[in-house]
Enzyme design. Sequence first.
Site, mmCIF file in Angstrom:
data_model
loop_
_atom_site.group_PDB
_atom_site.id
_atom_site.type_symbol
_atom_site.label_atom_id
_atom_site.label_comp_id
_atom_site.label_asym_id
_atom_site.label_seq_id
_atom_site.Cartn_x
_atom_site.Cartn_y
_atom_site.Cartn_z
ATOM 1 N N LYS A 141 -13.478 -3.183 21.217
ATOM 2 C CA LYS A 141 -12.111 -3.180 21.737
ATOM 3 C C LYS A 141 -11.361 -4.470 21.417
ATOM 4 O O LYS A 141 -10.140 -4.488 21.375
ATOM 5 C CB LYS A 141 -12.135 -2.955 23.254
ATOM 6 N N SER A 201 -21.813 -2.791 30.718
ATOM 7 C CA SER A 201 -22.004 -1.875 31.854
ATOM 8 C C SER A 201 -23.476 -1.530 32.052
ATOM 9 O O SER A 201 -24.299 -1.708 31.148
ATOM 10 C CB SER A 201 -21.225 -0.592 31.591
ATOM 11 N N CYS A 234 -16.757 -9.786 35.605
ATOM 12 C CA CYS A 234 -17.969 -9.319 36.277
ATOM 13 C C CYS A 234 -18.183 -10.090 37.565
ATOM 14 O O CYS A 234 -18.939 -9.666 38.420
ATOM 15 C CB CYS A 234 -19.165 -9.497 35.365
ATOM 16 N N GLU A 284 -18.392 0.598 40.500
ATOM 17 C CA GLU A 284 -17.703 -0.617 40.050
ATOM 18 C C GLU A 284 -16.324 -0.181 39.553
ATOM 19 O O GLU A 284 -16.233 0.664 38.653
ATOM 20 C CB GLU A 284 -18.493 -1.273 38.906
#
Length: 542
Positions: free
Chosen positions: A221, A270, A325, A425
């Site tokens: 990304k 993730s 995170c 999350e």
Amino acid sequence: MSPISIARAGKTLHHQWRRSPIPAMALTRYSTSAEPSHKQASPVSPRVRNLIGGEFVDSRATETIDVVNPATQEVVSQLPLTTSDEFKAAVSAAKGAFPSWRNTPITTRQRVMLKLQELIRRDADKLAMNIMTEQGKTLKDAHGDVFRGLEVVEHACGMATLQMGEFVSNVSSGIDTYSIREPLGVCAGICPFNFPAMIPLWMFPMAVTCGNTFVLKPSEKDPGASMILAELAMEAGLPNGVLNIVHGTNDTVNNICDDEDIKAISFVGSNTAGMHIYARAAAKGKRVQCNMGAKNHAIIIPDASIDATLNSLVAAGFGAAGQRCMALSVAVFVGDSKPWLEGLAERAKGLKVNAGHEPGADLGPVIGKQAKERICNLIQSGVDDGATLILDGRNIVVSGYEGGNFVGPTILADVTSNMECYKEEIFGPVLLCMQADTLEEAMDIVNKNKYGNGASIFTTSGIAARKFQNDIEAGQVGINVPIPVPLPFFSFTGSKASFAGDLNFYGKAGMQFYTQIKTVTQQWKDLPSQGVSLAMPTSQRT
Ligand code: NAD
């Protein structure tokens, strides 16, 4: 599924060109291509290159992913998915460079890092601009991304001291034993989208200064910062093949897991991807460290300093649009939460949501349309499950960037731990608020959560703080500190479902991850022969 459209190289890209709020020159200047921008045929949408054996090479891949500016939806660059042959060439280059690099004096390897940190400082604006363009964070926050990575490079400059072995003389008569920390060989890194500079810098500087060679896969990304960092590493004097860059998604990652020549993998991202990588790579005998998802809690005791605590909660909950995170996801108020909620909402309402380069922007967009949709759905699920929506950022419209993936600060109160919005999350600017009668009850909530990245307490009571420090089950603890990420002379110590592996990123553990111990036992003595003995040698006199 990737939110990014897959385009065929050579065909018209399926994006709409929109009036750019960023001048075309700026896009050219901060392009993601490894080639200096003035040499590119097109000022926009360049193809991101692989780095193989010291050469920035255009991929032969026909499949590409559009790297999209999340504030404007403009295509910043096209990312070809590295082919299997190119991947093998990258690993082979890393393998070929290893024998000479591992035998390069550590002082020389450190000096490359010393130069790299200087070059990162020189090009910090360029890096930050690229991060802002591809990832969406504000320019100031993008500088933080670069700076926190830079600190790891600085840490790697002292590798000789860190990598020292141990020595015990005369373990038995005339015999010494010493240990050496040796590099592993080819190591690989797989990165997430949310810190495009910091996380690659957690990985390759530590690995290569230990004497390894490296294959890096940036996030599909926002690969631009990795490409700039690779250019800087080459300029700093990293020999050809020591750092290589490949691109792609699942297939490239699986190639990394399966390749016999790759000895260790560092992953950040993730839990779905991390646990897959951990299992697949460990089955191939690789060393793996996986930093994964989180749900970070703060417990607020009524005696906490009001202003400082509210400011901390807002900064940690909504900074980087919650895409850290170590972002604060849950505030647990001990006692009555009402007075706190009013203060929180008031401050959160005052935050400016805008494209990252706009003056005064506090938070930018989230990474993609799909991410926005997921965040909005989780907010709605909270409402449906009975939470109270104190502040709703879902329908925000940012003037001039109507197509951007913006979500405004959102606060849900009366959240309970059985709600979907609590269990998942969210990774967006959403702060969940809960209530507990006692500190013990609040800690019980935190300890029952599966994640263990970070947890904080806000209090003026030393006794409460010490109890929290001792009994809380999270790897990074803050006491009146909302995002307790340690500096690189410590390690990033997430725990429970937030980490898989034994050795953490950076710090002493980072060096240990990238090296293996060899012990040497040597005997130099001038004694008459004692004859042959077949008994097990011991240091005991019998
Ligand atoms: P992600 O897992 O979607 O992607 C991370 C990397 O894994 C990418 O390079 C991607 O190409 C690859 N990948 C994704 N799915 C895969 C699959 N099924 N098989 C193989 N490879 C796959 O993560 P993201 O969305 O880029 O990043 C956000 C996540 O990262 C959040 O969960 C966040 O908490 C976590 N994160 C953790 C830390 C930490 O230190 N604990 C730091 C930053 C981000």
